[in-house]
Design an enzyme around this catalytic site. Structure first.
Site, PDB file in Angstrom:
ATOM      1  N   HIS A 156       0.802  -1.229   0.000  1.00  0.00           N
ATOM      2  CA  HIS A 156       0.000   0.000   0.000  1.00  0.00           C
ATOM      3  C   HIS A 156       0.843   1.292   0.000  1.00  0.00           C
ATOM      4  CE1 HIS A 156      -3.515  -2.479   1.004  1.00  0.00           C
ATOM      5  NE2 HIS A 156      -2.842  -2.977   2.025  1.00  0.00           N
TER       6      HIS A 156
HETATM    7  O1  RIB Z   1      -5.279  -0.103   4.633  1.00  0.00           O
HETATM    8  C1  RIB Z   1      -3.876  -0.060   4.456  1.00  0.00           C
HETATM    9  C2  RIB Z   1      -3.274   1.017   5.300  1.00  0.00           C
HETATM   10  O2  RIB Z   1      -3.509   0.736   6.673  1.00  0.00           O
HETATM   11  C3  RIB Z   1      -1.735   1.089   5.165  1.00  0.00           C
HETATM   12  O3  RIB Z   1      -1.309   2.411   5.383  1.00  0.00           O
HETATM   13  C4  RIB Z   1      -1.257   0.211   6.276  1.00  0.00           C
HETATM   14  O4  RIB Z   1       0.048   0.563   6.740  1.00  0.00           O
HETATM   15  C5  RIB Z   1      -2.270   0.515   7.340  1.00  0.00           C
HETATM   16  O5  RIB Z   1      -1.860   1.729   7.992  1.00  0.00           O
END
Ligand code: RIB
Ligand code: CA
Length: 313
Positions: free
Chosen positions: A241
């Site tokens: 992500h």
């Molecule tokens: O949903 C993914 C996000 O939530 C990313 O930033 C992960 O690190 C968590 O913080």
């Protein structure tokens, strides 16, 4: 040279985002790291930020502690994904670095005043509590922020912590609402695009075979991190992500999205934290977010690999 503040809740994917930014010394000046509670408690996310700075050799980058809880709600964490420490997968230690004395919010306000002319970019990788506090405490800050680039939300992909909501927005929906209504230029990298950057085997192999401690440790972090999503989605790799935020700054041309209206659900418990995206412009709500849903996956991983391998450690 873009001046940025990275607001983060490390988190293995946050770690790769920080390493990518630290490896892009020619393009990005990281003014500081501000920590927020999210994946795990603030005590842990902040120590994790110190660990990643040391692993990356970024001893000069100041680290600040921020919010330990959302604006109005009880903190929800994600140890089931990131492990008890929030950085499971490897054993990192902190030898030299410590936190700065002032708070994350005060640092962000100081920075925007100091760089008013050049403007700074805020890269948000976790719940938006710190960013919302800054915008509330110092509304004039909007004049000195170039843009906010954040990982959060989801629409075509649904949610990952509930059927309706992505984790970062779910944890502090009130903060997300404040940020999206602030008038600052916002680029959102939601699950719709991060689910198209699934960790690849050859990417991990290249990290492992690099002979560099930082890259080898990064591979261990990802091995642990992706197990949960591989199991959940039945995919070959887990979605990486947060590095999308940094790669977007470096190479926006590999991304594609649309300027649309995005509102945040804060009333219903069932859809708490949902990003309601008016993708087809069926309302007359003002567009407020550049919402990204496409990325060139091969180029993304080449950029992350290149920057992580350019770290000196
Ligand atoms: O949903 C993914 C996000 O939530 C990313 O930033 C992960 O690190 C968590 O913080
Ligand atoms: Ca994160």
């Amino acid at each position: 040279m873009r001046k940025i503040i990275i607001d983060t809740d490390p988190g293995q994917d946050d770690a790769l985002a920080l390493m990518t930014a630290f490896g892009a010394k020619k393009e990005i000046h990281v003014l500081g790291i501000t920590c927020v509670a999210g994946n795990v408690s603030l005590d842990l996310t902040s120590i994790n930020a110190l660990k990643i700075c040391e692993l990356s050799g970024a001893f000069e980058v100041p680290v600040f502690k921020g919010s330990s809880a959302p604006l109005k709600r009880k903190l929800v964490t994600a140890e089931h994904v990131h492990g008890k420490t929030g950085l499971d997968g490897t054993e990192l230690s902190v030898e030299k670095k410590d936190f700065e004395v002032i708070s994350a919010v005060d640092f962000m306000i100081e920075c925007t005043e100091k760089y008013r002319d050049e403007k700074i970019t805020i890269c948000a990788l976790g719940p938006l509590t710190n960013v919302a506090k800054v915008l509330t405490k110092n509304p004039r800050m909007t004049e000195s922020i170039e843009e906010i680039v954040l990982m959060g939300g989801g629409f075509f992909e649904g949610g990952n912590i509930t059927p309706a909501a992505e984790f970062n927005i779910y944890v502090d929906p009130e903060a997300a609402k404040i940020v999206l209504q602030s008038g600052v230029k916002i680029t959102m990298l939601p699950l719709d695009v991060t689910h198209k950057t699934l960790v690849q085997r050859d990417f991990l192999e290249k990290l492992r075979k690099s002979g560099k401690k930082s890259a080898i440790e990064a591979a261990k972090l990802l091995d642990f991190f992706e197990r949960y999503d591989v199991e959940k989605y039945g995919s070959q790799g887990g979605p990486l992500h947060d590095p999308n935020v940094i790669v977007f700054l470096l190479n926006p041309e590999i991304y594609h999205g649309k300027l649309v209206n995005v509102e945040i659900e804060v009333n219903s418990e069932l859809t708490r934290g949902m990003t309601v995206v008016d993708w087809w412009k069926v309302t007359n709500r003002e567009p407020n977010v550049y919402y990204i849903n496409e990325v060139k996956e091969k180029e993304f991983f080449e950029i992350v690999l290149n920057k992580v391998l350019s770290l000196e450690t």
